[in-house]
Design a protein around this motif. Structure first.
Motif, PDB file in Angstrom:
ATOM      1  N   ASP A  58      37.040  48.974  24.502  1.00 50.35           N
ATOM      2  CA  ASP A  58      38.358  48.328  25.752  1.00 50.35           C
ATOM      3  C   ASP A  58      37.624  47.413  26.515  1.00 50.35           C
ATOM      4  O   ASP A  58      36.212  47.852  26.722  1.00 50.35           O
ATOM      5  CB  ASP A  58      38.535  49.971  26.709  1.00 50.35           C
ATOM      6  N   MET A  59      38.030  46.419  26.217  1.00 50.29           N
ATOM      7  CA  MET A  59      37.061  44.612  26.829  1.00 50.29           C
ATOM      8  C   MET A  59      38.448  44.910  27.968  1.00 50.29           C
ATOM      9  O   MET A  59      40.202  44.549  27.820  1.00 50.29           O
ATOM     10  CB  MET A  59      37.131  43.938  25.601  1.00 50.29           C
ATOM     11  N   ALA A  60      38.186  44.001  28.975  1.00 49.39           N
ATOM     12  CA  ALA A  60      38.675  43.276  30.032  1.00 49.39           C
ATOM     13  C   ALA A  60      38.517  41.878  30.000  1.00 49.39           C
ATOM     14  O   ALA A  60      37.187  41.941  29.930  1.00 49.39           O
ATOM     15  CB  ALA A  60      38.315  43.918  31.613  1.00 49.39           C
ATOM     16  N   ILE A  61      38.902  40.946  29.464  1.00 50.95           N
ATOM     17  CA  ILE A  61      38.905  39.723  29.178  1.00 50.95           C
ATOM     18  C   ILE A  61      38.829  38.741  30.184  1.00 50.95           C
ATOM     19  O   ILE A  61      39.812  38.703  31.353  1.00 50.95           O
ATOM     20  CB  ILE A  61      39.742  38.813  28.485  1.00 50.95           C
ATOM     21  N   PHE A  62      37.675  38.002  31.434  1.00 48.29           N
ATOM     22  CA  PHE A  62      37.486  37.481  32.211  1.00 48.29           C
ATOM     23  C   PHE A  62      37.811  35.635  31.796  1.00 48.29           C
ATOM     24  O   PHE A  62      37.102  35.141  30.909  1.00 48.29           O
ATOM     25  CB  PHE A  62      36.493  37.344  32.670  1.00 48.29           C
ATOM     26  N   GLY A  63      38.131  34.766  32.551  1.00 46.04           N
ATOM     27  CA  GLY A  63      38.567  32.946  32.601  1.00 46.04           C
ATOM     28  C   GLY A  63      36.715  32.529  32.653  1.00 46.04           C
ATOM     29  O   GLY A  63      35.740  33.156  32.890  1.00 46.04           O
ATOM     30  N   GLY A  64      37.194  31.431  32.836  1.00 45.61           N
ATOM     31  CA  GLY A  64      35.946  30.197  32.621  1.00 45.61           C
ATOM     32  C   GLY A  64      34.863  30.412  33.691  1.00 45.61           C
ATOM     33  O   GLY A  64      33.475  30.735  34.138  1.00 45.61           O
ATOM     34  N   ASP A  65      35.645  31.036  34.361  1.00 44.78           N
ATOM     35  CA  ASP A  65      34.663  31.257  35.936  1.00 44.78           C
ATOM     36  C   ASP A  65      34.223  32.665  36.481  1.00 44.78           C
ATOM     37  O   ASP A  65      33.920  33.162  37.729  1.00 44.78           O
ATOM     38  CB  ASP A  65      35.664  31.411  37.633  1.00 44.78           C
ATOM     39  N   HIS A  66      34.672  33.806  35.120  1.00 42.68           N
ATOM     40  CA  HIS A  66      34.056  35.100  35.178  1.00 42.68           C
ATOM     41  C   HIS A  66      34.519  35.761  36.216  1.00 42.68           C
ATOM     42  O   HIS A  66      34.321  36.711  37.138  1.00 42.68           O
ATOM     43  CB  HIS A  66      32.125  35.273  35.289  1.00 42.68           C
ATOM     44  N   LYS A  67      35.478  35.480  36.810  1.00 44.16           N
ATOM     45  CA  LYS A  67      36.188  36.490  38.139  1.00 44.16           C
ATOM     46  C   LYS A  67      37.460  36.638  37.837  1.00 44.16           C
ATOM     47  O   LYS A  67      38.149  37.661  37.683  1.00 44.16           O
ATOM     48  CB  LYS A  67      35.977  36.242  39.328  1.00 44.16           C
ATOM     49  N   THR A  68      38.075  35.625  37.336  1.00 40.59           N
ATOM     50  CA  THR A  68      39.247  35.795  36.841  1.00 40.59           C
ATOM     51  C   THR A  68      40.218  36.016  35.807  1.00 40.59           C
ATOM     52  O   THR A  68      39.344  36.171  34.689  1.00 40.59           O
ATOM     53  CB  THR A  68      40.611  34.830  36.898  1.00 40.59           C
ATOM     54  N   ARG A  69      40.822  37.904  36.183  1.00 35.88           N
ATOM     55  CA  ARG A  69      41.200  38.767  34.453  1.00 35.88           C
ATOM     56  C   ARG A  69      41.939  38.119  33.863  1.00 35.88           C
ATOM     57  O   ARG A  69      43.233  38.196  34.400  1.00 35.88           O
ATOM     58  CB  ARG A  69      41.156  39.981  35.011  1.00 35.88           C
ATOM     59  N   ILE A  70      42.294  37.842  32.487  1.00 37.10           N
ATOM     60  CA  ILE A  70      43.669  36.802  32.156  1.00 37.10           C
ATOM     61  C   ILE A  70      43.544  37.541  30.742  1.00 37.10           C
ATOM     62  O   ILE A  70      44.420  37.413  30.237  1.00 37.10           O
ATOM     63  CB  ILE A  70      42.717  35.293  31.207  1.00 37.10           C
ATOM     64  N   GLY A  71      43.054  38.867  30.700  1.00 35.15           N
ATOM     65  CA  GLY A  71      43.377  39.683  29.323  1.00 35.15           C
ATOM     66  C   GLY A  71      42.566  40.935  28.902  1.00 35.15           C
ATOM     67  O   GLY A  71      41.779  41.097  29.832  1.00 35.15           O
TER      68      GLY A  71
END
Length: 238
Positions: free
Chosen positions: A131-144
């Motif tokens: 299972d994966m949590a996907i984060f944005g370019g800031d490595h903090k904001t979860r986007i998916g």
């Protein structure tokens, strides 16, 4: 698949639970109803035998577009079953009821799904999920969220990856997440969504029990960044 290959005792482990030795690789599960198991699921297994048989037995084979589609449907179906029986360690099921219904009724492949096939030098049997949590370019904001399912039967391996953006990011163009660096172009063949006139199996290089081409690298292909103890999938935007 048990009719195509015979396996001896196997090691069984669910999540971080204890490891046991079981002499019977065929298991009865309660997340699939009798009707589905004995109708469309069974029919899909039968339709894929001409493609799966040589690969399970490590015999070179050519897969035409029709069989590529059938193998794709089999991969998603098997990934959905794997997702439905994963241990209750706090993670919710990834594939939604509507996605499972679409698979049953029309064999629709979930959006943002990718798939690859590979080969092993020695036969194995296993199913592994990440299972994966996907984060944005800031490595903090979860986007998916996402899920990677690796299925190994005999000398054949298939890996199914599906991603889903959070609703607030669904309108944005979010690139597909990329796996760990590795010689994947030599060890894997893309099955979906790429459309090919034919696929010649096996790939250039087969996975081995250990070493630089060990099968463990395939299972760890999408395990990157910080470990997340709980991944709660988000429903697709309607």
């Amino acid at each position: 698949m048990h009719r195509l290959l015979k396996f001896g005792p196997i090691r069984v482990q669910e999540g971080t639970g204890p490891e046991t030795i079981d002499s019977d690789p065929e298991k009865t599960i309660t997340t699939v109803c009798h009707t589905c198991n004995n109708t469309w699921m069974s029919q899909l297994e039968e339709k894929n035998i001409p493609s799966l048989r040589p690969m399970l037995q490590n015999q070179p084979t050519m897969i035409d577009p029709g069989r590529q589609r059938l193998l794709t449907e089999w991969g998603v179906k098997t990934a959905m079953v794997q997702d439905s029986i994963k241990p209750g360690i706090g993670n919710e099921k990834f594939y939604t009821d509507s996605e499972r219904l679409d698979m049953r009724l029309s064999r629709k492949i979930p959006e943002r799904t990718r798939m690859w096939i590979g080969a092993l030098t020695e036969p194995h049997l296993g199913s592994f999920g990440t299972d994966m949590a996907i984060f944005g370019g800031d490595h903090k904001t979860r986007i998916g969220t996402g899920i990677a399912t690796t299925i190994i039967v005999g000398h054949f391996a298939i890996q199914v990856v599906t991603e889903r953006a959070l609703q607030e990011f669904a309108a944005q163009t979010i690139p597909d997440i990329q796996p760990r660096a590795g010689g994947w172009n030599n060890t894997l063949i893309e099955l979906y969504p790429k459309k090919q006139k034919k696929i010649d199996w096996p790939p250039k290089t087969s996975f081995t029990n250990g070493g630089p081409q060990g099968i463990a690298y395939l299972m760890n292909r999408w395990r990157m960044g910080q470990k997340v103890e709980k991944v709660v999938p988000v429903p697709p935007k309607t």
